[in-house]
Motif scaffolding. Sequence first.
Motif, mmCIF file in Angstrom:
data_model
loop_
_atom_site.group_PDB
_atom_site.id
_atom_site.type_symbol
_atom_site.label_atom_id
_atom_site.label_comp_id
_atom_site.label_asym_id
_atom_site.label_seq_id
_atom_site.Cartn_x
_atom_site.Cartn_y
_atom_site.Cartn_z
ATOM 1 N N CYS A 72 0.813 -1.230 0.000
ATOM 2 C CA CYS A 72 0.000 0.000 0.000
ATOM 3 C C CYS A 72 0.844 1.277 0.000
ATOM 4 O O CYS A 72 0.289 2.366 -0.071
ATOM 5 C CB CYS A 72 -0.900 0.036 1.230
ATOM 6 N N ILE A 124 2.168 2.673 2.514
ATOM 7 C CA ILE A 124 2.248 3.143 3.901
ATOM 8 C C ILE A 124 1.292 2.312 4.743
ATOM 9 O O ILE A 124 0.255 1.865 4.241
ATOM 10 C CB ILE A 124 1.945 4.661 3.986
ATOM 11 N N ARG A 147 3.801 12.596 -8.670
ATOM 12 C CA ARG A 147 3.800 11.149 -8.535
ATOM 13 C C ARG A 147 2.658 10.826 -7.570
ATOM 14 O O ARG A 147 2.453 11.553 -6.590
ATOM 15 C CB ARG A 147 5.136 10.720 -7.929
ATOM 16 N N THR A 180 -0.022 7.569 -5.733
ATOM 17 C CA THR A 180 -0.652 6.254 -5.568
ATOM 18 C C THR A 180 -1.909 6.539 -4.729
ATOM 19 O O THR A 180 -2.091 7.672 -4.265
ATOM 20 C CB THR A 180 0.263 5.266 -4.809
ATOM 21 N N SER A 222 -2.451 6.021 -1.744
ATOM 22 C CA SER A 222 -2.145 6.439 -0.372
ATOM 23 C C SER A 222 -0.965 7.416 -0.272
ATOM 24 O O SER A 222 -0.605 7.823 0.832
ATOM 25 C CB SER A 222 -1.834 5.204 0.479
ATOM 26 N N THR A 223 -0.349 7.777 -1.397
ATOM 27 C CA THR A 223 0.783 8.706 -1.334
ATOM 28 C C THR A 223 0.718 9.704 -2.491
ATOM 29 O O THR A 223 0.079 9.431 -3.517
ATOM 30 C CB THR A 223 2.152 7.977 -1.444
ATOM 31 N N ALA A 224 1.373 10.848 -2.305
ATOM 32 C CA ALA A 224 1.520 11.806 -3.405
ATOM 33 C C ALA A 224 2.777 12.622 -3.187
ATOM 34 O O ALA A 224 3.162 12.897 -2.046
ATOM 35 C CB ALA A 224 0.313 12.738 -3.484
#
Lengths: 347, 347
Positions: free
Chosen positions: A105, A107, B72, B74, B76-78
């Motif tokens: 995931c 994180i 960039r 996903t 759950s992330t940026a």
Amino acid sequence: MPTYRFPQLEQIATSLLEAAGVPSDTASIVAKSLVLNERFGHSSHGLLRIPYYVQLIQKRRLDPYASIEIVRETPSTALIDGRWGFGQIIARQAMHCAVDKARKCGIAAVGVYHLNHVGRLGEYTEMAAAEEFVAFVFNGGAPEDAIPNVAPFGGAKAVWGTNPIAVAIPTGESSFSLDFATSIIAGGKAAVARSKGMELPEGCVMDAEGRPTQDPWAVIQGGAILPFGEHKGYGLGFVVELLAGALIGAAAPELAEGEMATGALFLVFDPGHFRPITPFQTSVAKLFQRVKECPPAEGFQEVLIPGEPEQRSQLASDKTGIFVPDSVCEELAQVGRKLGITLEWEA
Amino acid sequence: MPTYRFPQLEQIATSLLEAAGVPSDTASIVAKSLVLNERFGHSSHGLLRIPYYVQLIQKRRLDPYASIEIVRETPSTALIDGRWGFGQIIARQAMHCAVDKARKCGIAAVGVYHLNHVGRLGEYTEMAAAEEFVAFVFNGGAPEDAIPNVAPFGGAKAVWGTNPIAVAIPTGESSFSLDFATSIIAGGKAAVARSKGMELPEGCVMDAEGRPTQDPWAVIQGGAILPFGEHKGYGLGFVVELLAGALIGAAAPELAEGEMATGALFLVFDPGHFRPITPFQTSVAKLFQRVKECPPAEGFQEVLIPGEPEQRSQLASDKTGIFVPDSVCEELAQVGRKLGITLEWEA
């Protein structure tokens, strides 16, 4: 001065735990963890913990056969009931779980409750960093038989424990590992001062009336240890109590009343989502160089990177052996005798 | 003593920013942010920043029309390029992004680079806590025109900035908001002491030779501010430099060399994955009561919860008005005159 090679110490620790009824694989992991702390120069988290663990097993407060239960789970989070097993085993499992989830995931956060003493928090964040993840661990609350020993900033009574925090970052060849109590000194430091009849440094503890003192007895006579870094360290200790105590620890229904259940929160993320690991580690190397080239301030020899003292201690003790005080050897031998085994201390 | 109602100060700040070419909606958000800091008692992050912001706009170092770019991403992330807009605007957008992601995934991390001064970090963690999320922000590195002013523990030279950290936790009625620099004093404190010809407290700064001093000029004459809490605060400042500097800030290719690009990392998670919010907040209320009932230590009136001083200051200043020193009023009026507007100071 009697020093020992670490494999011998691991063997002794494993035998003692096995004699106390701990299954071999568990005994071996816990023994390695305790001896790693000795190698790192943190004997406070080393062999001297064994008699306490054996006591906990005999009082059925620690179940060496416990297997964890995942109480609640999503792809990126988990809440784990440790069922009062060894903290070292449960913390490893929780960190593995967090790393697996972060791998999928990006994180993840994993909380654990019902766990015994976890040892040195840095051991678990370093596991994650070795797999190229950034990891935080917060460890709060206290088992039911522990009493609070750390006061809030500006307060005269202890309200919680030493509430440690660890962070490790995959910095490549030179690792970065930060692991600290949010109290200004560890509880063990006051115990050592009491046993040696020494005073504590100024500004570390206060007496039951909230007045500064250097008397190490004050801590167990209604006084308290101060938080580190005044209101800032207090605030961090509070964060730990909220996240790893109230949010995780008190999640155990039968312990909700006391609010002092022990708990831990593991936060892990993949730095590769921000920057590929190779250029990141190149930047880190330059940053480390800048820090290491910093001239020392008055009274210092050099500037150290968090984790560097432990690395040096490990190199040195693997070469020269680990010093174990006679009192600790004798105490362990006594525990062994009670459990029907003879320890082979060959210095 | 001239005091002002906060809507009037927001109006003045908005007019000044608009006159400097900032679009109305952006000017209004930045103005509200600066005045909120005044209401919270942090005038160091308030109106006195406006002349500097106007300068940055005129030097084309701050683009008031910038819109962020997600580089960039996903679920759950940026990673966000702030394109040198107002830090206050970019940090709000980054926190919104992190909260949206954490709402879907349970936990999220968002990094931002190319952003100007973000103001008070607690503003963004408090936004997340108001939506019942736990939030951390790390803000590291420094814009190219800033010089390092904080030394590592044991070092005699500054290696990075004040590298602040903020944490807010959705604790219900009484909020918990921690926001601190990892230096022992803020850079602004030395500036104030210089302007008033005063000495600094002991143990805060050292001179260019790494010797302790109380001379506030030392900081800009090759000396440095010490980290808070010795090796522990130093370690935390290092974490900020690694995560919000090397990992996020230096992600900007053209700035990779200097390693001092400014960056911020936002970590957000939903505490409801561990324990439902209502019983969690009931536990928190008991914990807060335990802390508030703690008798004060010698020299203190009471124990405060992190965030409590700001809440009290807001209540008081909304009642009595906000004090703005004549020097600040005059400086803002001067900036106004240069931009062709007259400010309406009616105390």
